[in-house]
Write a protein that holds these residues in place. Sequence first.
Motif, mmCIF file in Angstrom:
data_model
loop_
_atom_site.group_PDB
_atom_site.id
_atom_site.type_symbol
_atom_site.label_atom_id
_atom_site.label_comp_id
_atom_site.label_asym_id
_atom_site.label_seq_id
_atom_site.Cartn_x
_atom_site.Cartn_y
_atom_site.Cartn_z
ATOM 1 N N ARG A 187 0.928 -1.254 -0.007
ATOM 2 C CA ARG A 187 0.132 -0.263 0.187
ATOM 3 C C ARG A 187 0.860 1.255 0.000
ATOM 4 O O ARG A 187 1.989 1.352 0.960
ATOM 5 C CB ARG A 187 -1.082 -0.036 1.305
ATOM 6 N N TRP A 228 -3.003 4.082 -2.585
ATOM 7 C CA TRP A 228 -3.036 3.064 -3.867
ATOM 8 C C TRP A 228 -2.528 1.793 -3.432
ATOM 9 O O TRP A 228 -1.183 1.713 -2.538
ATOM 10 C CB TRP A 228 -2.315 3.733 -5.031
ATOM 11 N N LYS A 229 -2.919 0.469 -4.059
ATOM 12 C CA LYS A 229 -2.476 -0.787 -3.574
ATOM 13 C C LYS A 229 -2.026 -1.187 -4.951
ATOM 14 O O LYS A 229 -2.677 -1.435 -6.039
ATOM 15 C CB LYS A 229 -3.487 -1.617 -3.171
ATOM 16 N N ASN A 262 -6.058 -1.025 -6.599
ATOM 17 C CA ASN A 262 -6.912 0.166 -6.082
ATOM 18 C C ASN A 262 -6.081 1.440 -6.606
ATOM 19 O O ASN A 262 -5.012 1.535 -5.890
ATOM 20 C CB ASN A 262 -7.307 -0.033 -4.736
ATOM 21 N N PRO A 263 -6.423 2.157 -7.623
ATOM 22 C CA PRO A 263 -7.731 2.048 -8.183
ATOM 23 C C PRO A 263 -7.332 1.069 -9.324
ATOM 24 O O PRO A 263 -6.391 0.953 -10.013
ATOM 25 C CB PRO A 263 -7.874 3.489 -8.831
ATOM 26 N N PRO A 264 -8.420 0.294 -9.895
ATOM 27 C CA PRO A 264 -8.309 -0.610 -10.630
ATOM 28 C C PRO A 264 -8.035 0.069 -12.262
ATOM 29 O O PRO A 264 -8.427 1.020 -12.446
ATOM 30 C CB PRO A 264 -9.674 -1.591 -10.810
ATOM 31 N N ILE A 317 -14.603 4.994 -4.711
ATOM 32 C CA ILE A 317 -13.563 4.592 -5.402
ATOM 33 C C ILE A 317 -13.096 5.430 -6.462
ATOM 34 O O ILE A 317 -14.109 5.939 -7.551
ATOM 35 C CB ILE A 317 -13.904 3.005 -5.976
ATOM 36 N N HIS A 320 -12.187 5.989 -10.066
ATOM 37 C CA HIS A 320 -12.245 5.073 -11.452
ATOM 38 C C HIS A 320 -11.340 5.922 -12.376
ATOM 39 O O HIS A 320 -11.587 6.831 -13.115
ATOM 40 C CB HIS A 320 -13.606 5.260 -11.980
#
Length: 525
Positions: free
Chosen positions: A22, A28-29, A39-41, A497, A499
């Motif tokens: 993280r 963000w991951k 995250n975010p995808p 979230i 996007h």
Amino acid sequence: MCKHQGGLFIKDIEDLDGRSVRCTKHNWKLDVSTMKYINPPGSFCQDELVVEVDEENGLLLLELNPPNPWDSEPRSPEDLAFGEVQITYLTHACMDLKLGDKRMVFDPWLTGPAFARGWWLLHEPPSDWLERLCQADLIYISHMHSDHLSYPTLKKLAGRRPDIPIYVGNTERPVFWNLNQSGVQLTNINVVPFGIWQQVDKNLRFMILMDGVHPEMDTCIIVEYKGHKILNTVDCTRPNGGRLPSKVALMMSDFAGGASGFPMTFSGGKFTEEWKAQFIKTERKKLLNYKARLVKDLQPRIYCPFAGYFVESHPSDKYIKETNIKNDPNELNNLIKKNSDVVTWTPRPGATLDLGRMLKDPTDSKGIIEPPEGTKIYKDSWDFGPYLKTLNAAVEDEIFLHSSWIKEYYTWAGFKNYNLVVRMIETDEDFSPFPGGYDYLVDFLDLSFPKERPSREHPYEEIRSRVDVIRYVVKNGLLWDDLYIGFQTRLQRDPDIYHHLFWNHFQIKLPLTPPNWKTFLIHCE
């Protein structure tokens, strides 16, 4: 380091498989087994690390760094005569550089608004700004955002000198993608490759570098005169991927923060006024510390904070102006001076720094010449009228008599196959529904326009937009930065979230030519 904004990774305590880390900056991951962000995808990919075995059969994980392009054909610094190199601050990110017998200007935004009607100049530029622009031998424009690429400014310049040489980096989205649509007649735009010296004369050369986070649109520049480097990182989040020349003569960078609709334009859920105020305070402090650390690491002789001198001065944006607190350049400079020997300069419009004098003796009273006593520093009036009139003209455009414009526009935009439902609401100045305005849903999974939200599980965003700006953006095929960075929207989202794919598309990746409304209207008859 995180590719988003250079934050540090730590162990993700929510990850039971031990595969993700993280980022401490924005949470963000990153899944390190795929090097993709979860995250975010759908956002960036990190570069894979190179694995090497050391002498004791241990594993080393390495991030490879290519050679520094500015080290090719190195030049030793020569003595500068007093007055030979002078840097004059005009306003925001605009500097006028005298380099021997050549003049170079950075990012001229000197009149009119930026981001539709959301940003206005904080400083009053010198009254001779147009003459200064006309006398330039070359202009560098760092990127397409309208506080750097200002069509109102360039329109005035083109009226006097349409063939002035303008240089931009070879970004994926061309800096001047909208030139034809703008009606501004400029005939000498030069797109140059990254990381290669451009020779101006025997003493002067420059090199444009890309940003590590937004390589598709953001750039920075190194100018070198007689071996002395001036580094301008402009708005880059991670200029040149974080690798920059150290010990340059002069470094300038942004510092202020506040150049985003987040979080001031958000509501619902955690977005209380208290949460937003605390977030802004924390983020500004982080930015201040990051800039101070960067300056300490790079050790320029002189540092100048710039490119943050804007104000949300239109009365309808009073809330944004009051909540979007920005960093104070003097606070940053004091922080730098506390931790290093770097000389700092807080610029005022018309002030001139003499590089030769300052390098020889930073205490020289003639090293920085301030504007004459009584010079107006801050703007207290802005000519809102003509710019708002242009935006308002879009409201009554014939296109919007036909509700089928919605399908036409989003088909043109080309974003689909993404599980997101957005409700778009046209509003008045106060973000209440505009009488007779449109209020509609877009399902980006199949690019349909349902009457109500679909029954499947889906993320949802509600975007309220001032009717004059959204219709102007739609009509002209402009990027949504005018809406988002210009504070012309109010947003709610469920779940909370970001996007990335959606916003990146509408802010950077829309088609280069606007929708064909002429054909659309013929088909409507």
